[in-house]
Structure formats: structure tokens, C-alpha cells
Design a protein around this motif. Structure first.
Motif, short mmCIF file in Angstrom:
data_model
loop_
_atom_site.label_atom_id
_atom_site.label_comp_id
_atom_site.label_asym_id
_atom_site.label_seq_id
_atom_site.Cartn_x
_atom_site.Cartn_y
_atom_site.Cartn_z
N GLN A 25 8.71 -4.00 -7.31
CA GLN A 25 7.92 -4.55 -6.22
C GLN A 25 6.56 -3.88 -6.17
N ASP A 26 5.52 -4.67 -5.94
CA ASP A 26 4.17 -4.14 -5.82
C ASP A 26 3.99 -3.58 -4.41
N LYS A 269 6.26 -9.12 0.29
CA LYS A 269 5.47 -7.94 -0.06
C LYS A 269 5.79 -6.74 0.82
N LEU A 270 6.68 -6.90 1.80
CA LEU A 270 7.06 -5.77 2.66
C LEU A 270 7.98 -4.84 1.88
N PRO A 271 7.76 -3.54 1.92
CA PRO A 271 8.66 -2.61 1.20
C PRO A 271 10.09 -2.71 1.72
N GLY A 272 10.96 -3.24 0.92
CA GLY A 272 12.34 -3.42 1.35
C GLY A 272 12.50 -4.43 2.46
N PHE A 292 13.33 0.86 13.10
CA PHE A 292 12.94 0.13 11.90
C PHE A 292 13.97 -0.94 11.65
N CYS A 293 13.58 -2.01 11.00
CA CYS A 293 14.52 -3.08 10.67
C CYS A 293 13.88 -3.99 9.64
N SER A 294 14.68 -4.86 9.08
CA SER A 294 14.17 -5.85 8.14
C SER A 294 13.70 -7.08 8.92
N VAL A 295 12.75 -7.78 8.34
CA VAL A 295 12.24 -9.02 8.93
C VAL A 295 13.13 -10.17 8.49
N SER A 296 13.56 -10.99 9.46
CA SER A 296 14.47 -12.10 9.15
C SER A 296 13.75 -13.34 8.67
N ARG A 321 3.97 1.26 5.33
CA ARG A 321 3.42 2.34 4.50
C ARG A 321 3.38 1.86 3.06
N LEU A 322 2.16 1.70 2.54
CA LEU A 322 1.97 1.22 1.17
C LEU A 322 0.97 2.13 0.45
N ARG A 323 0.94 2.00 -0.85
CA ARG A 323 0.02 2.80 -1.66
C ARG A 323 -1.39 2.22 -1.58
N GLU A 324 -2.39 3.10 -1.50
CA GLU A 324 -3.77 2.65 -1.51
C GLU A 324 -4.18 2.21 -2.92
#
Length: 381
Positions: A25-26, A269-272, A292-296, A321-324
Motif C-alpha cells: 500500500q502507498d 488509501k487509508l493505512p489499514g 481508532f477504527c476502520s472506515v466502513s 499518519r502517512l509518510r511525507e
């Protein structure tokens, strides 16, 4: 207990459980060119009465499939919704009309719902998965330290040295400003140091609160409040859930680290598939509560999820939280505002979700302009 603390730290740091598919995953923030939202003209309006009930109840919400089938809004519709009211601490109010420049009007589904939050007494699904942040090492550390409490009972998040992002319904019910919002205050988390003359004279009630894990607050007055016209529709229209966000400018700059804004990426594109947010849920006596939770599911303007949350947490900043780009470091950004509980139509049936309003490219452009001013460079978000 140690296992629970491990998982709290793990997800707080924004880590993602990695399996074979997620390793590919990107996980990078993708800067994109955003339209420009520019001021056209500002009008003076009559002063509001500040008599609205803070518990907003709006009309039935168009469901997920319904929203995806609506025609795309026209440019004039978007400009009307993105025009905004500003209410000042002296009670005066203005309306600023805006123009949108550089927008590519592709035929995408309209998500401007004519409805609003319908609240349950409880918004916790099954086992309560919330974490109360009691340890001062967490409470005073980023990202928890960016969470703030509003004097109207909601939460918010620091997004600049002088600005707080929150939900529009925390200050405005879609018709008028809520009671108490004329003298709106923002509470920043504060840790009491031991010793000192004034510290020694703290009341027994304050000491009991600190012992019970309840944070203390440094309260700051709000200079002005921006509310998009899509929410503050006035007597002739309905507030739209898509525009349930507001920006507060503080009278005094704070010295805390704040969270930057980012354009909400697509669900894939959401981490996990996970989101995070912290707020002051009413049922936990002023404790800061993280979840925290997953998006449905998602629409172009909303995230549908089952993050456990009670009233009081509305207005919290939802972050990732993603990489710059082209860097090794990771960065958290606010990508949505938690709005609250909703009943929506799904395949002809009523289904309940906890809903967050996404920061789209247009909303990013508007918020960036509110924070940085007309001459700011808000071309990429």
C-alpha cells in the motif's frame, strides 16, 4: 493491562498492522493542486440572537446510495455553500461571498445532503473500545495535546497557533448561533506543576479532579468564528451535513504544537483503512478519550464509521499518519471533522453510523484561506 497499553501506544503512533496486501500500500501524503476560494464581497448582517439549542436535530438524511445518485452541484451552488458567515466577539456578524477558481467540474456524485445529525443517547457500538488518556506523558504529548474543549460542550483540534477546527453545529444549529457562543471559549490542556504560590492555593475540587485523571484547562476567548453558508443556511434553507465544520480564531496565540490540515484520501488509501481522533466525551468526566477504527464506507464528502464516541467528542479532528513525499519521516494531518451519529438510508433500510466530514480539496482551500489570509499560497493540499 500491559497488553492494552502496548496496543494504545502502537495505534497512537499511527502504526498499521502489516499483511501481504498492506505492505504494497502507498502510505504517502499525495499533494494535489486544489482550487482557489477567493473573497468577492463582504456584507454586514444583523446580529444573531445566540438563542439556539446546542443539541441540533435536523431532517432525515439522504442515504449513501441516494447521495451517490444525486447530480453534481453547479459552480454557483458550491460558491453559495462555501460563502461564509463570520461572527465576532462583540456579537456583530458579516457574510462573505466567494468565488471558486480553477475547479475542474467533473461529473461526480453530489453529496450535499439536506439533513443533520440525529443524536442517540449512546453512540458506542458493542464493546467500548475507547481509551481514556490519564498518563501525563501521553496527555501532554503530540498528538493528544492538540485536542481542545469548547465552552459549548464540544471538542476541537488546534490547526495553527491561533486557530481551532471544530464542527459547525457546536456553535450554530443551522438557523442561529447556540447559547453561550457569543462568549465562546476554548480550553487547552494544562498540567499543574507542583509547588508555587498559586498552585498551592488550588481548590480541593481541582486537586480531586487531577487525582481522578481529569485534565485542567487554560481557557482562551475566541476572537471570531467562521461558519460556511452551506451550514448556516438561514431561515430559508436547511443546513447540510457536508458543511458541518467551523474555524475559530483565538484572541491569544498558544505555544503548543498543532496539527496541519490535509486533503482526505480515498478509503483505499487509508493505512489499514483506519482513522484516529481524540475528544472530551461527556460520559467520562472531562477525561481526554482516544479511539481508532476502520472506515466502513464513504461518499465524496463524508466518512461512515463505527468509532465509539459519545456526545462531547463531536468537533474532534480525525487524523492519519502517512509518510511525507520524498522523505523518510511520517506526519499526522487532520483529514476530517467528527460530526456525530447519523441514521441514513442504505438499500431502503435505516442504518446508523458515526459520521465525519471529509476535508475535500475545496474545503482545504477554504480552510487554508481562513487560516492564512487572502494572499496565502494554498495551491496544494
Amino acid at each position: 493491562m500491559e497488553n492494552t497499553l502496548f496496543w494504545l501506544i502502537f495505534f497512537t503512533l499511527g502504526c498499521t498492522l502489516i499483511n501481504g496486501s498492506e505492505m504494497e500500500q502507498d502510505l504517502t501524503w499525495r499533494l494535489r493542486k486544489v482550487p482557489r476560494v477567493v473573497s468577492e464581497r463582504t456584507f454586514h448582517l444583523t446580529s444573531p440572537t445566540f438563542e439556539a439549542d446546542a443539541k441540533t436535530v435536523l431532517k432525515k438524511v439522504c442515504g449513501i446510495e441516494c447521495r451517490r445518485q444525486l447530480p453534481a452541484p453547479s459552480l454557483s451552488d458550491l460558491e453559495e455553500s462555501l460563502s461564509y458567515e463570520t461572527v465576532f466577539e462583540n456579537g456583530t456578524r458579516t457574510l462573505t461571498r466567494v468565488k471558486v477558481q480553477g475547479l475542474d467540474l467533473e461529473p461526480t456524485p453530489n453529496t450535499t445532503a439536506r439533513g443533520a445529525p440525529v443524536r442517540r443517547k449512546r453512540q458506542v457500538y458493542g464493546t467500548d473500545s475507547r481509551f481514556s488518556i490519564l498518563d501525563k506523558r501521553f496527555l501532554t504529548s503530540f498528538p493528544f495535546s492538540t485536542a481542545v474543549k469548547l465552552s459549548t460542550g464540544c471538542s476541537g483540534v488546534l490547526v495553527s497557533p491561533r486557530h481551532v477546527l471544530t464542527a459547525a453545529h457546536c456553535v450554530h444549529d443551522g438557523k442561529d448561533y447556540v447559547r453561550g457562543s457569543q462568549k465562546l471559549r476554548v480550553g487547552l490542556l494544562k498540567v499543574r506543576n507542583r509547588g508555587g504560590g498559586k498552585k498551592r492555593r488550588a481548590s480541593r475540587r481541582s486537586r480531586r479532579g487531577a487525582a481522578a485523571g481529569r485534565p485542567s484547562f487554560q481557557w482562551t476567548r475566541v476572537r471570531n468564528t467562521h461558519v460556511p453558508r452551506g451550514w448556516a443556511a438561514g431561515p430559508g434553507g436547511d443546513a447540510a451535513l457536508d458543511y458541518d465544520y467551523a474555524l475559530l480564531e483565538l484572541k491569544r496565540a498558544h505555544k503548543k504544537r498543532y496539527m496541519e490540515l490535509g486533503v482526505s484520501p480515498a478509503l483505499g488509501k487509508l493505512p489499514g483503512g483506519m482513522i484516529h481522533f481524540s475528544g472530551f466525551d461527556h460520559d467520562r468526566a472531562d477525561q481526554l478519550v482516544y479511539r481508532f477504527c476502520s472506515v466502513s464506507d464513504e461518499s465524496s464528502d463524508l466518512l461512515y464509521q463505527y468509532c465509539d464516541a459519545e456526545s462531547g467528542s463531536t468537533g474532534s479532528g480525525v487524523y492519519l499518519r502517512l509518510r511525507e513525499p520524498e522523505k523518510k519521516n511520517w506526519k499526522r494531518k487532520i483529514i476530517a471533522v467528527y460530526s456525530g451519529h447519523q441514521w441514513v438510508d442504505v438499500a431502503g433500510a435505516q442504518k446508523d453510523y458515526n459520521v465525519a466530514v471529509r476535508i475535500t480539496p475545496l474545503k482545504y482551500a477554504q480552510l487554508c484561506r481562513w487560516i492564512r489570509g487572502d494572499r496565502a499560497d494554498c495551491a496544494y493540499g
